[in-house]
Design a protein around this motif. Structure first.
Motif, PDB file in Angstrom:
ATOM      1  N   LEU A  55       0.826  -1.208   0.000  1.00 24.13           N
ATOM      2  CA  LEU A  55       0.000   0.000   0.000  1.00 24.13           C
ATOM      3  C   LEU A  55       0.862   1.260   0.000  1.00 24.13           C
ATOM      4  O   LEU A  55       0.649   2.175  -0.802  1.00 24.13           O
ATOM      5  N   VAL A  56       1.840   1.313   0.893  1.00 22.70           N
ATOM      6  CA  VAL A  56       2.712   2.490   0.986  1.00 22.70           C
ATOM      7  C   VAL A  56       3.472   2.701  -0.317  1.00 22.70           C
ATOM      8  O   VAL A  56       3.532   3.815  -0.848  1.00 22.70           O
ATOM      9  N   ALA A  57       4.041   1.631  -0.874  1.00 21.83           N
ATOM     10  CA  ALA A  57       4.836   1.745  -2.097  1.00 21.83           C
ATOM     11  C   ALA A  57       4.006   2.286  -3.257  1.00 21.83           C
ATOM     12  O   ALA A  57       4.421   3.214  -3.967  1.00 21.83           O
ATOM     13  N   VAL A  58       2.826   1.737  -3.438  1.00 27.49           N
ATOM     14  CA  VAL A  58       1.994   2.116  -4.580  1.00 27.49           C
ATOM     15  C   VAL A  58       1.416   3.517  -4.416  1.00 27.49           C
ATOM     16  O   VAL A  58       1.403   4.314  -5.367  1.00 27.49           O
ATOM     17  N   LEU A  59       0.946   3.841  -3.213  1.00 32.68           N
ATOM     18  CA  LEU A  59       0.333   5.145  -2.997  1.00 32.68           C
ATOM     19  C   LEU A  59       1.332   6.288  -3.203  1.00 32.68           C
ATOM     20  O   LEU A  59       1.015   7.292  -3.837  1.00 32.68           O
ATOM     21  N   VAL A  60       2.520   6.146  -2.639  1.00 33.80           N
ATOM     22  CA  VAL A  60       3.520   7.210  -2.765  1.00 33.80           C
ATOM     23  C   VAL A  60       3.960   7.356  -4.222  1.00 33.80           C
ATOM     24  O   VAL A  60       4.075   8.467  -4.744  1.00 33.80           O
ATOM     25  N   THR A  61       4.197   6.237  -4.910  1.00 29.12           N
ATOM     26  CA  THR A  61       4.597   6.282  -6.320  1.00 29.12           C
ATOM     27  C   THR A  61       3.541   6.972  -7.176  1.00 29.12           C
ATOM     28  O   THR A  61       3.839   7.866  -7.968  1.00 29.12           O
ATOM     29  N   ALA A  62       2.279   6.556  -7.007  1.00 32.64           N
ATOM     30  CA  ALA A  62       1.194   7.125  -7.803  1.00 32.64           C
ATOM     31  C   ALA A  62       0.976   8.601  -7.491  1.00 32.64           C
ATOM     32  O   ALA A  62       0.716   9.409  -8.382  1.00 32.64           O
ATOM     33  N   SER A  63       1.109   8.960  -6.208  1.00 30.45           N
ATOM     34  CA  SER A  63       0.888  10.345  -5.799  1.00 30.45           C
ATOM     35  C   SER A  63       1.896  11.276  -6.455  1.00 30.45           C
ATOM     36  O   SER A  63       1.540  12.360  -6.933  1.00 30.45           O
ATOM     37  N   ILE A  64       3.169  10.864  -6.507  1.00 28.01           N
ATOM     38  CA  ILE A  64       4.211  11.703  -7.104  1.00 28.01           C
ATOM     39  C   ILE A  64       4.067  11.729  -8.631  1.00 28.01           C
ATOM     40  O   ILE A  64       4.207  12.773  -9.263  1.00 28.01           O
ATOM     41  N   ALA A  65       3.736  10.597  -9.221  1.00 22.09           N
ATOM     42  CA  ALA A  65       3.642  10.508 -10.680  1.00 22.09           C
ATOM     43  C   ALA A  65       2.538  11.388 -11.243  1.00 22.09           C
ATOM     44  O   ALA A  65       2.680  11.956 -12.329  1.00 22.09           O
ATOM     45  N   LEU A 146       9.802   3.944   0.982  1.00 23.70           N
ATOM     46  CA  LEU A 146       9.570   5.367   0.730  1.00 23.70           C
ATOM     47  C   LEU A 146      10.592   5.927  -0.250  1.00 23.70           C
ATOM     48  O   LEU A 146      10.249   6.666  -1.178  1.00 23.70           O
ATOM     49  N   PHE A 147      11.869   5.547  -0.078  1.00 23.82           N
ATOM     50  CA  PHE A 147      12.945   6.042  -0.942  1.00 23.82           C
ATOM     51  C   PHE A 147      12.720   5.631  -2.392  1.00 23.82           C
ATOM     52  O   PHE A 147      12.735   6.463  -3.309  1.00 23.82           O
ATOM     53  N   TRP A 148      12.497   4.340  -2.619  1.00 31.77           N
ATOM     54  CA  TRP A 148      12.326   3.859  -3.985  1.00 31.77           C
ATOM     55  C   TRP A 148      11.013   4.332  -4.601  1.00 31.77           C
ATOM     56  O   TRP A 148      10.948   4.599  -5.808  1.00 31.77           O
ATOM     57  N   ALA A 149       9.977   4.455  -3.789  1.00 27.90           N
ATOM     58  CA  ALA A 149       8.691   4.942  -4.308  1.00 27.90           C
ATOM     59  C   ALA A 149       8.823   6.377  -4.812  1.00 27.90           C
ATOM     60  O   ALA A 149       8.257   6.735  -5.849  1.00 27.90           O
ATOM     61  N   ILE A 150       9.582   7.195  -4.078  1.00 29.29           N
ATOM     62  CA  ILE A 150       9.799   8.583  -4.518  1.00 29.29           C
ATOM     63  C   ILE A 150      10.581   8.618  -5.824  1.00 29.29           C
ATOM     64  O   ILE A 150      10.209   9.328  -6.774  1.00 29.29           O
TER      65      ILE A 150
END
Length: 405
Positions: A55-65, A146-150
């Motif tokens: 959940l954390v990985a996908v949400l942060v990635t999508a939010s920034i993209a 968090l690092f890789w998702a960003i």
């Protein structure tokens, strides 16, 4: 069966959780020997433990993209105020936690130790950050997630086509829906968790939870009634409380019961229209605020993390507390829109203090028990703040263009 499931999902989650707490308490008091009931809590926590890293990985990635560019001066103002208020909320939570320290009743707790020197803090942080992203997800290494998702989110934003970004966004919605399904069974899990707590520790467990709730709500109220108005006053040089109370009445009250900033977006947009704000501005700033204006989430993450650290005997230094505020601020911006979303980010903050995932997930379970109050107050603070800072940013922009207005 469909009718039963439909009725179940339509019934207020808060009401179902309250019923689960009552039943779990009664069973823990009167039939503590039926230890098998506790498996409900174990299964629920295990499900959360499994889905939370994804959940954390996908949400942060999508939010920034999907983040927009070129929002203009008003958007820079409102975004900076969103972030500033969230950071202040984290600081407020640290001060409150030091002034009124709280411990939890956690199982299999061993004495921990804080990272030795500041160099050790950075060493652990950097090592965890660059762990293989797949391993980070599978091992619940939230700093690495968090690092890789960003990084991946920024890369998608710079190079990916819109259809690709849409696929990422769709996947984030799928994971969010999955979490919603898991949380639908929270009443059963909480029943098992409360049963285990009461059967082992009696009604005294609610004393600790009561102190924790008071600390959480106290920090959130301080941010709502003192620090957010102060930010607005310093910008506008006028009494911010009429605007604040309007936001609390027409947005915060609704959000308290819906427990979802996302669900409150139409209500907030309607309030902005009533306040005479620019639709081109608030139609973007309100959905944006539902994502990054997360004062209550920052309070929850910080207070719960420090409560866990206090329980396991980790000594929190000034430097580590400051970095926790930064981590909580960034983490809060990636909070899921589902009820209890901020609670799922506690393990990420705990990992900063080398607190194991098994211990941290017990704190998540406690968070769901107190979430009947905590999450309602948190959402009310977050959602009303979206309108409050949107209006403040627009009034500030008008004041700069026409100082006599």
């Amino acid at each position: 069966m469909k009718q039963i499931l439909s009725k179940w999902s339509e019934t207020s989650l808060v009401l179902r959780i309250l019923i689960g707490i009552i039943i779990g308490t009664c069973l823990g008091l009167f039939v503590p020997q039926f230890t098998g009931i506790g498996i409900l809590g174990v299964v629920f926590v295990s499900a959360l433990k499994a889905i939370a890293p994804v959940l954390v990985a996908v949400l942060v990635t999508a939010s920034i993209a999907k983040a927009s560019n070129g929002l203009g001066s008003r958007f820079r103002v409102v975004i900076s105020r969103y972030m500033l208020s969230t950071f202040i909320a984290a600081i407020c939570a640290v001060v409150g936690s030091f002034a009124f320290p709280v411990k939890m009743q956690l199982r299999d707790v061993v004495e921990g130790s804080a990272p030795g020197a500041l160099t050790d803090v950075f060493s652990n942080l950097l090592t965890n950050m660059v762990t293989n992203p797949i391993l980070s997800v599978s091992q619940a290494n939230y700093i690495g997630i968090l690092f890789w998702a960003i990084l991946i989110g920024v890369a998608l934003k710079l190079k990916a086509s819109q259809p690709t970004i849409n696929v990422v966004q769709d996947f984030s919605q799928i994971i969010t829906l999955t979490v919603k399904w898991v949380i639908q069974f929270a009443p059963f899990g909480i029943l098992g968790l409360v049963f285990t707590s009461v059967s082992e520790g009696g009604l005294d467990v609610f004393t600790t939870y009561g102190h924790l709730v008071l600390l959480l709500v106290g920090c959130m109220l301080a941010n709502t009634l003192i620090f957010n108005p102060l930010i607005s006053f310093l910008m506008l040089r006028r009494n911010p409380y009429p605007l604040l109370f309007t936001c609390l009445k027409e947005s915060g009250l609704q959000a308290f019961f819906t427990r979802s900033s996302a669900a409150n977006i139409p209500i907030n947009m309607n309030l902005c229209k009533k306040l005479g704000l620019d639709e081109d501005f608030y139609s973007v700033s309100i959905p944006l605020g539902a994502t990054i204006n997360m004062d209550g989430a920052a309070v929850t993450i910080t207070v719960m993390t420090l409560a866990v650290a206090n329980t396991v005997g980790v000594e929190v230094t000034f430097a580590s507390a400051f970095f926790l505020c930064i981590i909580a601020t960034l983490a809060a911006c990636g909070t899921s829109g589902v009820a209890g979303g901020s609670i799922l980010l506690i393990p990420m903050a705990c990992s900063f203090f080398n607190i194991g995932n098994d211990i941290a997930m017990q704190a998540v379970a406690v968070g769901f028990i107190i979430g009947v109050i905590q999450d309602s107050v948190e959402t009310a603070l977050n959602s009303s703040g979206d309108v409050f800072f949107t209006a403040t940013a627009e009034y500030y922009d008008r004041m700069k263009k026409s100082p006599t207005a």
